[in-house]
Design an enzyme around this catalytic site. Structure first.
Site: not given
Ligand code: TGC
Ligand code: FAD
Length: 387
Positions: A132-133, A162, A242, A245, A366-367, A370
């Site tokens: 989200e934003p 997205i 995730l 992916a 995808e995370g 950091d």
């Molecule tokens: P936390 O409190 O640690 O856990 C909440 C619940 O989730 C479980 N869990 C997992 N389950 C499966 N796989 C994992 N990797 C898991 N990590 C945690 C955990 O066991 C717990 O379960 P339960 O049953 O106890 O409720 O979670 P948190 O909310 O504090 O999150 C921690 C953190 C920061 C690691 C997580 O939010 C995170 O990974 N943040 C990064 C966000 C991210 O990766 N966004 C990606 C968006 S999608 C995208 O970018 C698509 S790009 C597509 C493309 O074009 O290829």
């Molecule tokens: P922020 O979370 O605001 O982070 C900004 C900076 O702060 C980063 O350097 C980060 O590492 C750092 N930071 C944040 N928290 C911490 C911490 N606790 N400690 C230290 N440093 C920290 N999302 C979807 O849901 N679906 C999609 O299909 C998808 N596709 C994407 C395609 C593109 C081209 C891009 C650019 C992004 C896409 N994303 C998608 C979103 C993507 O997953 C997010 O951009 C990403 O998770 C980071 O979130 P943010 O951009 O809000 O950065």
């Protein structure tokens, strides 16, 4: 193609076939035009169905048209697609790992029958709405919510960044269910032609240009209860998608780096300065030796991850280590390759700078790097450092 330790010699027949099909597809159908698509900010839409016909969307799933290929075969597919462009791998990752996987893992029989065959062939396109934003790295603070009214849910909120939202037929939207105790996160299959859904495109990206990115705005969108994924509640729903992916990205990044290496090696042996090929200079050989070593160690990580996934022992922390390492490697090595091409390295005729720019996205989505560092830090110390 760089395979310094001969890992591909151990591939099975099906794995070779999938690798070769993807390589041929890239060479015959995509490579020639991908630089122009990147410059134009377009994805070659005519390839979406062709990729489906070739079985590129979630072939590692079982049933509903998916053949359940090995995790190594799936990884090799991602590697070959990203050797062309991260946008191509993103298309397959989102459709397969982020849309088909949750429907397969958490969907009802009706949802599976309704969506999986069409998504598998590319007849329907899906997207995954988590970010989200105001909530990227910390999606559990999401504000998008769903309130139950009779046998429908009413969704409000905004998702951004997205992949494919402007061209998607269905979005897997993660939202807080305000009608249940503790507001658990749930997955909703939202058809994008529903009243109240808008999917604006994000323009002027300087990275991942050959991929369509947009928002999903939801204003009082009514979704029938049967479009809620019944099999999961809470953040483990989106986070487990995730894992799938990120696994594909760990492999894909190796492909992008390999393409940079091959381009730099070939350029260095052709390009002459001071009376001979630049590849004869020790400085250039050092760069190639380092690239080959870094790519090979990342390949080893990817192959090991495949073995762990195949036997059900892959932990999310293993995936974090591989995504973090391999994408950083590709980000660093693409810059070295670009450097070896001199001035020619900055034009779109050559792939390294395109890969280098793409890697800024791959390093972030995808995370972020950091966040994977903190996931590993938590695992290694038992102390979470997110807040
Ligand atoms: P936390 O409190 O640690 O856990 C909440 C619940 O989730 C479980 N869990 C997992 N389950 C499966 N796989 C994992 N990797 C898991 N990590 C945690 C955990 O066991 C717990 O379960 P339960 O049953 O106890 O409720 O979670 P948190 O909310 O504090 O999150 C921690 C953190 C920061 C690691 C997580 O939010 C995170 O990974 N943040 C990064 C966000 C991210 O990766 N966004 C990606 C968006 S999608 C995208 O970018 C698509 S790009 C597509 C493309 O074009 O290829
Ligand atoms: P922020 O979370 O605001 O982070 C900004 C900076 O702060 C980063 O350097 C980060 O590492 C750092 N930071 C944040 N928290 C911490 C911490 N606790 N400690 C230290 N440093 C920290 N999302 C979807 O849901 N679906 C999609 O299909 C998808 N596709 C994407 C395609 C593109 C081209 C891009 C650019 C992004 C896409 N994303 C998608 C979103 C993507 O997953 C997010 O951009 C990403 O998770 C980071 O979130 P943010 O951009 O809000 O950065």
């Amino acid at each position: 193609m760089l395979d310094y330790l001969g890992l591909e010699a151990d591939l099975g027949e099906e794995e070779r076939m999938i690798r070769d099909t993807a390589r041929r597809f890239v060479e015959d159908e995509v490579r020639e035009d991908i630089g122009q698509h990147w410059l134009d900010g377009t994805f070659p839409a005519d390839l979406i169905a062709e990729m489906g016909d070739l079985g590129f969307y979630a072939p590692n799933l079982d049933g509903y048209g998916s053949p359940n290929v090995s995790e190594t075969a799936y990884g090799l597919l991602m590697q070959e697609l990203e050797a062309c462009d991260s946008g191509l791998r993103s298309m397959a990752s989102v459709q397969g790992a982020l849309v088909m996987y949750p429907i397969h893992a958490f969907g009802s029989d009706d949802q599976k029958e309704r969506w999986l065959p069409d998504l598998g062939t590319g007849e329907a396109v899906g997207c995954f709405g988590l970010t989200e934003p105001e909530h990227g790295s910390n999606p559990s603070a999401m504000e998008t919510d769903a309130v139950k009214q009779g046998d429908e849910y009413v969704l409000n909120g905004t998702k951004t960044w997205i992949t494919n939202s402007p061209i998607a037929d269905v979005a897997v939207v993660w939202a807080k269910d305000r009608s249940a105790e503790d507001d658990p996160v749930r997955g909703f299959l939202v058809e994008t032609d529903r009243d109240g859904v808008t999917t604006n495109k994000i323009d002027e990206k300087l990275s991942l240009r050959a991929s369509i990115t947009g928002e999903i705005a939801l204003q009082d969108v009514r979704v029938p209860q049967e479009d809620v994924l019944p099999g999961v509640e809470g953040m483990k729903g989106p986070l487990s998608c995730l894992n799938q992916a990120r696994y594909g990205i760990a492999w894909g990044a190796v492909g992008a780096a390999r393409d940079c290496f091959e381009t730099a090696r070939s350029y260095a042996t052709d390009r002459e300065q001071f009376g001979g090929p630049i590849a004869r200079f020790q400085l250039q050989q050092d760069k190639l030796a380092e690239m080959a070593t870094q790519i090979t160690t990342s390949q080893l990580l990817a192959y090991r991850l495949a073995d762990l996934k195949e036997r059900g022992d892959m932990e999310p922390t293993h995936v974090s280590m591989a995504k973090r390492n391999n994408v950083r490697m590709a980000r660093d090595q693409s810059r070295i390759a670009r450097e070896m091409l001199g001035g020619n390295g900055i034009v779109a005729d050559h792939s390294p700078m395109r890969h280098m720019a793409n890697m800024e996205t791959v390093y972030t989505y995808e995370g972020t790097h950091d966040i994977h560092t903190l996931i590993l830090g938590q695992d290694l110390t038992g102390i979470a450092a997110f807040e």
